[in-house]
Design an enzyme around this catalytic site. Sequence first.
Site, PDB file in Angstrom:
ATOM      1  N   LYS A  22      34.474  39.431  72.797  1.00  0.00           N
ATOM      2  CA  LYS A  22      34.157  38.494  71.696  1.00  0.00           C
ATOM      3  C   LYS A  22      33.846  37.104  72.233  1.00  0.00           C
ATOM      4  CE  LYS A  22      37.587  36.319  68.937  1.00  0.00           C
ATOM      5  NZ  LYS A  22      37.455  34.929  69.151  1.00  0.00           N
ATOM      6  N   ASN A  23      34.730  36.599  73.079  1.00  0.00           N
ATOM      7  CA  ASN A  23      34.586  35.194  73.459  1.00  0.00           C
ATOM      8  C   ASN A  23      33.439  34.936  74.446  1.00  0.00           C
ATOM      9  OD1 ASN A  23      36.569  34.570  71.668  1.00  0.00           O
ATOM     10  ND2 ASN A  23      38.218  34.446  73.183  1.00  0.00           N
ATOM     11  N   CYS A 116      40.652  30.559  63.945  1.00  0.00           N
ATOM     12  CA  CYS A 116      42.026  30.877  63.532  1.00  0.00           C
ATOM     13  C   CYS A 116      42.869  29.616  63.459  1.00  0.00           C
ATOM     14  CB  CYS A 116      42.664  31.833  64.540  1.00  0.00           C
ATOM     15  SG  CYS A 116      42.084  33.516  64.397  1.00  0.00           S
ATOM     16  N   ARG A 121      43.554  22.235  67.369  1.00  0.00           N
ATOM     17  CA  ARG A 121      42.261  22.599  67.959  1.00  0.00           C
ATOM     18  C   ARG A 121      41.181  21.514  67.849  1.00  0.00           C
ATOM     19  NH1 ARG A 121      40.963  28.850  66.869  1.00  0.00           N
ATOM     20  NH2 ARG A 121      40.170  28.688  68.980  1.00  0.00           N
ATOM     21  N   ASP A 304      45.925  34.593  74.349  1.00  0.00           N
ATOM     22  CA  ASP A 304      45.457  35.570  73.356  1.00  0.00           C
ATOM     23  C   ASP A 304      46.198  36.909  73.446  1.00  0.00           C
ATOM     24  OD1 ASP A 304      43.674  33.635  72.598  1.00  0.00           O
ATOM     25  OD2 ASP A 304      41.976  34.490  73.678  1.00  0.00           O
ATOM     26  N   ARG A 397      37.812  40.425  63.029  1.00  0.00           N
ATOM     27  CA  ARG A 397      37.054  39.355  63.683  1.00  0.00           C
ATOM     28  C   ARG A 397      37.039  39.505  65.199  1.00  0.00           C
ATOM     29  NH1 ARG A 397      38.901  33.947  63.102  1.00  0.00           N
ATOM     30  NH2 ARG A 397      37.328  33.793  64.707  1.00  0.00           N
TER      31      ARG A 397
HETATM   32  N1  EPU Z   1      41.624  21.270  73.300  1.00  0.00           N
HETATM   33  C1  EPU Z   1      41.638  19.923  73.049  1.00  0.00           C
HETATM   34  N2  EPU Z   1      40.440  19.278  72.956  1.00  0.00           N
HETATM   35  C2  EPU Z   1      39.245  19.932  73.094  1.00  0.00           C
HETATM   36  C3  EPU Z   1      39.247  21.313  73.355  1.00  0.00           C
HETATM   37  C4  EPU Z   1      40.473  21.963  73.456  1.00  0.00           C
HETATM   38  O1  EPU Z   1      42.692  19.311  72.911  1.00  0.00           O
HETATM   39  O2  EPU Z   1      38.209  19.293  72.989  1.00  0.00           O
HETATM   40  C5  EPU Z   1      42.907  22.000  73.379  1.00  0.00           C
HETATM   41  C6  EPU Z   1      43.031  23.000  72.232  1.00  0.00           C
HETATM   42  O3  EPU Z   1      43.520  22.377  71.066  1.00  0.00           O
HETATM   43  C7  EPU Z   1      43.988  24.010  72.802  1.00  0.00           C
HETATM   44  C8  EPU Z   1      43.615  24.040  74.279  1.00  0.00           C
HETATM   45  O4  EPU Z   1      42.934  22.801  74.533  1.00  0.00           O
HETATM   46  O5  EPU Z   1      45.298  23.553  72.652  1.00  0.00           O
HETATM   47  C9  EPU Z   1      42.738  25.208  74.692  1.00  0.00           C
HETATM   48  O6  EPU Z   1      41.515  25.143  74.015  1.00  0.00           O
HETATM   49  P1  EPU Z   1      40.156  25.750  74.577  1.00  0.00           P
HETATM   50  O7  EPU Z   1      39.094  24.756  74.290  1.00  0.00           O
HETATM   51  O8  EPU Z   1      40.322  26.245  75.961  1.00  0.00           O
HETATM   52  O9  EPU Z   1      39.988  26.972  73.609  1.00  0.00           O
HETATM   53  P2  EPU Z   1      38.740  27.319  72.740  1.00  0.00           P
HETATM   54  O10 EPU Z   1      37.512  27.213  73.541  1.00  0.00           O
HETATM   55  O11 EPU Z   1      38.790  26.638  71.415  1.00  0.00           O
HETATM   56  C10 EPU Z   1      38.725  29.824  73.471  1.00  0.00           C
HETATM   57  C11 EPU Z   1      38.807  31.114  72.734  1.00  0.00           C
HETATM   58  C12 EPU Z   1      40.217  31.320  72.213  1.00  0.00           C
HETATM   59  C13 EPU Z   1      41.188  31.275  73.378  1.00  0.00           C
HETATM   60  C14 EPU Z   1      41.011  29.974  74.163  1.00  0.00           C
HETATM   61  C15 EPU Z   1      41.887  29.906  75.404  1.00  0.00           C
HETATM   62  C16 EPU Z   1      36.588  31.269  71.836  1.00  0.00           C
HETATM   63  C17 EPU Z   1      35.691  31.266  70.662  1.00  0.00           C
HETATM   64  N3  EPU Z   1      37.875  31.098  71.617  1.00  0.00           N
HETATM   65  O12 EPU Z   1      39.036  28.843  72.489  1.00  0.00           O
HETATM   66  O13 EPU Z   1      40.238  32.597  71.634  1.00  0.00           O
HETATM   67  O14 EPU Z   1      42.503  31.348  72.902  1.00  0.00           O
HETATM   68  O15 EPU Z   1      39.640  29.815  74.560  1.00  0.00           O
HETATM   69  O16 EPU Z   1      41.620  30.963  76.253  1.00  0.00           O
HETATM   70  O17 EPU Z   1      36.142  31.475  72.954  1.00  0.00           O
HETATM   71  C18 EPU Z   1      41.074  34.320  70.285  1.00  0.00           C
HETATM   72  O18 EPU Z   1      40.199  35.042  70.779  1.00  0.00           O
HETATM   73  O19 EPU Z   1      42.011  34.758  69.570  1.00  0.00           O
HETATM   74  C19 EPU Z   1      41.029  32.886  70.553  1.00  0.00           C
HETATM   75  C20 EPU Z   1      41.729  31.986  69.864  1.00  0.00           C
END
Ligand code: EPU
Length: 417
Positions: A22-23, A116, A121, A304, A397
């Site tokens: 997915k990601n 989610c 976030r 995850d 999802r």
């Molecule tokens: N964060 C910030 N500022 C930012 C970006 C992130 O503070 O600008 C914080 C977030 O709030 C969080 C942490 O950094 O506490 C990690 O966030 P990251 O940006 O790495 O996650 P993401 O890109 O929003 C993706 C996956 C998530 C997965 C995370 C970590 C996607 C669409 N989502 O999220 O997937 O948990 O990386 O590996 O790629 C899931 O599949 O269930 C899921 C939530």
Amino acid sequence: MTKITIEGNNLLSGEIKISGAKNSAVALIPAAVLSKEKSIIYNVPEIKDIEYLIKIMELLDCKIEHKNNTLYIDSSNLKNKPIPEDLSVQMRASYYFMGALLAKFGKVEMSFPGGCNIGARPIDIHIKGFEQLGAKVEIIKNRYIITADKLIGKKIYFDFPSVGATINIMLAAIGAEGTTIIENAAMEPEIVNVASFLINMGVKIRGAGTKRIEIEGTRKLNNGICEVFSDRIECGTYIIIGALLGKNLTIKGVIKEHLEAFLMKLKEVGVKYSINGDTLIISKTENLKPTYIKTLVFPGFPTDLQQPFTTLLTQATGMSIIEETIYENRFKNTYDLNRMGAITNIISLNKLEIKGPRKLHGTNVIATDLRGGASLLIAALIAEGTTEIENSDVILRGYSDVIKKLENVGAKIKITE
Ligand code: EPU
């Protein structure tokens, strides 16, 4: 709203094939807008987020054909249009259009991304990165308006190795003059998958999968072709199911290098399996041992898989602790796990203790988020009696064909609207 009903406590045997990640897929699709004409993406999972991304691509006048898990994307008539809230809010990954459209047109207008509800976030690291490349970012009535007359490659240091920001800045940097360097980049496999696609389109990218990524801006992008890696989180979820209920359950499409921390923890709690190439065979483990888990960025234990692993630990003899360091609100599944008979306590903001082993029993539960839903689904599979999981759309999802895959290996599971 859909409801999944499971009659639990049946051993599972046969074969499960892991789908595309997915990601990765949710980033590869927006990345395809950068291609001059046609792109092909193989091994796309059948999940809701993909349907919404296709709707956004069509809104931007991309032509899309979707058959047999393959997406044929023609972006030769791509137009830059604002992305409305009813689409952007459906998933987190809509934010990848920020980087991709900024690189292509120097302007993006879109509403806030969704995803989610597992913590605040914020996307400040993405925004700061765009600004460092020379973009102006305004937020007007819940809409981001990002503009740049010219993007210029820079050295950018991330305060945190965010997966989303790494991919988004990689995409935006393609539209910049010169070289962009991302320091403290995320190293998750999804980043390597996206970088390979971009490299295939002709972009020069070095270091994807390490903490330092270099991207050279270019306007010369060819057609792109790539295959989505198999989903390490889906894979981990089915391995947990195998450890609880497997009878020579065979899982195909395993990339063990993407799951090392998780497989180490399985070993620690006493789970045995055999692995040959990308095929893993697993049977129910008796006498599971407790453990301590701290979620970390890749290559650490993935957040995850934390909630699915919690359900496994309800069956271990003794006390386990989980420390969640990525999201501040990722224990919501424990409310219903406890209603099913588990004993878990949130002992501080980010620490959970789990006392086992506990016999779980079926009841009515609510999936609050994707992986929390997976945790309840696993609980339902091992519980005595029938469990009804309300709001199970959130599970769909992220788990492609989950009902069919589990039914095929002997689970008594059905889904109703
Ligand atoms: N964060 C910030 N500022 C930012 C970006 C992130 O503070 O600008 C914080 C977030 O709030 C969080 C942490 O950094 O506490 C990690 O966030 P990251 O940006 O790495 O996650 P993401 O890109 O929003 C993706 C996956 C998530 C997965 C995370 C970590 C996607 C669409 N989502 O999220 O997937 O948990 O990386 O590996 O790629 C899931 O599949 O269930 C899921 C939530």
